[in-house]
Write a protein that holds these residues in place. Structure first.
Motif, mmCIF file in Angstrom:
data_model
loop_
_atom_site.group_PDB
_atom_site.id
_atom_site.type_symbol
_atom_site.label_atom_id
_atom_site.label_comp_id
_atom_site.label_asym_id
_atom_site.label_seq_id
_atom_site.Cartn_x
_atom_site.Cartn_y
_atom_site.Cartn_z
ATOM 1 N N ARG A 161 36.140 25.602 64.538
ATOM 2 C CA ARG A 161 35.374 25.556 65.783
ATOM 3 C C ARG A 161 36.178 24.863 66.876
ATOM 4 O O ARG A 161 36.871 23.902 66.618
ATOM 5 N N LYS A 162 36.026 25.344 68.093
ATOM 6 C CA LYS A 162 36.735 24.762 69.242
ATOM 7 C C LYS A 162 35.718 24.071 70.132
ATOM 8 O O LYS A 162 34.815 24.723 70.662
ATOM 9 N N GLY A 163 35.874 22.766 70.290
ATOM 10 C CA GLY A 163 34.952 22.008 71.140
ATOM 11 C C GLY A 163 33.535 22.002 70.609
ATOM 12 O O GLY A 163 32.582 21.835 71.346
ATOM 13 N N GLY A 164 33.362 22.211 69.303
ATOM 14 C CA GLY A 164 32.031 22.139 68.724
ATOM 15 C C GLY A 164 31.271 23.439 68.802
ATOM 16 O O GLY A 164 30.186 23.549 68.244
ATOM 17 N N ALA A 165 31.774 24.473 69.474
ATOM 18 C CA ALA A 165 31.062 25.741 69.625
ATOM 19 C C ALA A 165 31.372 26.642 68.441
ATOM 20 O O ALA A 165 32.468 26.615 67.877
ATOM 21 N N SER A 166 30.374 27.414 68.067
ATOM 22 C CA SER A 166 30.555 28.334 66.943
ATOM 23 C C SER A 166 31.444 29.500 67.367
ATOM 24 O O SER A 166 31.582 29.786 68.566
ATOM 25 N N PRO A 167 32.061 30.184 66.414
ATOM 26 C CA PRO A 167 32.928 31.333 66.772
ATOM 27 C C PRO A 167 32.186 32.393 67.566
ATOM 28 O O PRO A 167 32.750 33.016 68.459
ATOM 29 N N GLY A 168 30.907 32.599 67.251
ATOM 30 C CA GLY A 168 30.145 33.603 68.005
ATOM 31 C C GLY A 168 29.982 33.223 69.461
ATOM 32 O O GLY A 168 30.108 34.071 70.358
ATOM 33 N N VAL A 178 31.991 31.215 71.186
ATOM 34 C CA VAL A 178 33.316 31.304 71.821
ATOM 35 C C VAL A 178 33.638 32.744 72.168
ATOM 36 O O VAL A 178 34.123 33.068 73.268
ATOM 37 N N ARG A 179 33.338 33.669 71.243
ATOM 38 C CA ARG A 179 33.619 35.089 71.487
ATOM 39 C C ARG A 179 32.762 35.608 72.650
ATOM 40 O O ARG A 179 33.258 36.337 73.512
ATOM 41 N N ALA A 180 31.477 35.206 72.662
ATOM 42 C CA ALA A 180 30.593 35.664 73.752
ATOM 43 C C ALA A 180 31.060 35.120 75.096
ATOM 44 O O ALA A 180 31.006 35.818 76.119
ATOM 45 N N ARG A 181 31.567 33.872 75.084
ATOM 46 C CA ARG A 181 32.075 33.281 76.334
ATOM 47 C C ARG A 181 33.297 34.031 76.831
ATOM 48 O O ARG A 181 33.442 34.288 78.033
ATOM 49 N N LYS A 182 34.170 34.428 75.922
ATOM 50 C CA LYS A 182 35.357 35.187 76.325
ATOM 51 C C LYS A 182 34.973 36.547 76.897
ATOM 52 O O LYS A 182 35.540 36.995 77.900
ATOM 53 N N VAL A 183 33.994 37.193 76.238
ATOM 54 C CA VAL A 183 33.550 38.502 76.744
ATOM 55 C C VAL A 183 32.939 38.370 78.133
ATOM 56 O O VAL A 183 33.188 39.175 79.033
ATOM 57 N N TRP A 184 32.145 37.298 78.330
ATOM 58 C CA TRP A 184 31.514 37.081 79.644
ATOM 59 C C TRP A 184 32.558 36.826 80.720
ATOM 60 O O TRP A 184 32.473 37.374 81.825
ATOM 61 N N LEU A 185 33.568 36.008 80.414
ATOM 62 C CA LEU A 185 34.629 35.746 81.389
ATOM 63 C C LEU A 185 35.403 37.020 81.713
ATOM 64 O O LEU A 185 35.768 37.265 82.861
ATOM 65 N N TRP A 186 35.638 37.847 80.674
ATOM 66 C CA TRP A 186 36.346 39.107 80.898
ATOM 67 C C TRP A 186 35.532 40.034 81.808
ATOM 68 O O TRP A 186 36.079 40.686 82.700
ATOM 69 N N LEU A 187 34.212 40.064 81.589
ATOM 70 C CA LEU A 187 33.363 40.929 82.401
ATOM 71 C C LEU A 187 33.288 40.454 83.853
ATOM 72 O O LEU A 187 33.341 41.257 84.784
ATOM 73 N N THR A 188 33.141 39.129 84.041
ATOM 74 C CA THR A 188 32.984 38.608 85.405
ATOM 75 C C THR A 188 34.243 38.767 86.237
ATOM 76 O O THR A 188 34.193 38.641 87.463
ATOM 77 N N ARG A 189 35.380 39.038 85.586
ATOM 78 C CA ARG A 189 36.614 39.281 86.353
ATOM 79 C C ARG A 189 36.701 40.735 86.811
ATOM 80 O O ARG A 189 37.579 41.075 87.590
#
Length: 301
Positions: free
Chosen positions: A25-32, A34-45
């Motif tokens: 885990r990175k920063g206490g967040a679950s892999p799911g 973290v993955r959802a955050r990456k997808v959201w950042l990719w979409l907002t760009r």
């Protein structure tokens, strides 16, 4: 030495190891997460997501309300019915013809509105005597709604293109003039005095100091005025028009075809959003970036 090693071993916190086969885990967040955050950042760009994404929940809610039958189908239709109506009117050539008529009237109205509002705005802004005389008149007509002119415009010009153009021009001119006056007032007096002290004449001061300094506000006024003109076009077509998107909506209501009313609203919103996103907003942004330093200079002063 042995004692120190023993104390360190006692005070050290036990290290948790990730189960085999799992990413730590990175920063206490679950892999799911973290993955959802990456997808959201990719979409907002992505520009497409930023422009169209906010409409997804609106359309979904519209669709849900229609499917649940909250309102009778005679008064409320869902997106599939509107899309079907769009295809039908496009095949028959009715919607392209109405759109052409509406855009032609808007072009006439915007052209005359800019040709009248821009020079009059600068004259009112730059000459004190003219401004003292016209300012009460300007505020008076700014308060009179465009739709209030329709009864007398019908008497003057009948159900014609001139009547619709008159209403659009009236709607655009006064907000544009007020924006021009506000833009000229924002030009720092120090720049004017500096230009004059260097020997610049009235014409040169206008084109090299006043006009660039007022352009950011003028660009905002053009954007606002065209928005008012677009709404005035629909109102005029509903009452005095014999074609156009506004007329289509009014005629559809008369015969009880509510799907064409929904289609007309969707077309109007999409057209204006596209025009604003592709032309007006970039024009205003570019103007502010190019000549907005005048405002910054004033703020720093």
């Amino acid at each position: 030495m042995a004692s120190d090693t023993t104390d360190t071993a006692r005070t050290a916190k036990p290290v948790r190891r990730a189960p085999a086969g799992r990413t730590p885990r990175k920063g206490g967040a679950s892999p799911g997460v973290v993955r959802a955050r990456k997808v959201w950042l990719w979409l907002t760009r992505r520009a497409a997501f930023r422009n169209l994404g906010p409409f997804v929940p609106v359309i979904a809610l519209w669709w849900l309300v229609a499917e649940l039958g909250v309102f009778d189908e005679a008064f409320f239709v869902g997106p599939p019915r509107v899309v079907e109506e769009f295809g039908d009117l496009m095949r028959k050539g009715i919607l392209p013809g109405y759109l052409t008529d509406s855009l032609t009237r808007l072009a006439y109205g915007v052209g005359f509105g800019l040709a009248i509002g821009l020079p009059m705005g600068f004259v009112v802004a730059m000459f004190a005597k003219v401004r003292r005389f016209f300012w009460p008149i300007l505020l008076f007509f700014q308060a009179v709604a465009d739709i209030a002119w329709l009864p007398i415009v019908i008497v003057w010009f009948g159900f014609s293109l001139t009547a619709v153009t008159f209403v659009i021009v009236y709607t655009i001119v006064f907000p544009l003039m007020l924006s021009v006056v506000a833009g000229v007032e924002q030009v720092p007096r120090e720049l004017l005095r500096a230009a004059r002290s260097l020997g610049a004449g009235r014409v040169r001061v206008f084109f090299e100091v006043i006009l660039p300094g007022a352009l950011p506000s003028v660009a905002g006024g053009i954007r606002t005025g065209l928005g008012y003109g677009w709404r005035a076009l629909v109102a005029a077509e509903i009452i005095v028009g014999t074609s156009g998107v506004g007329f289509m909506m009014f005629d559809a209501r008369r015969v009880g075809d509510i799907s064409q009313v929904f289609l007309g609203m969707a077309v109007l919103g999409i057209l204006w959003y596209a025009l604003d996103a592709m032309v007006l907003a970039p024009f205003e942004r570019a103007t502010v970036e190019r000549w907005g330093m005048v405002r910054s200079l004033e703020a720093d002063g």
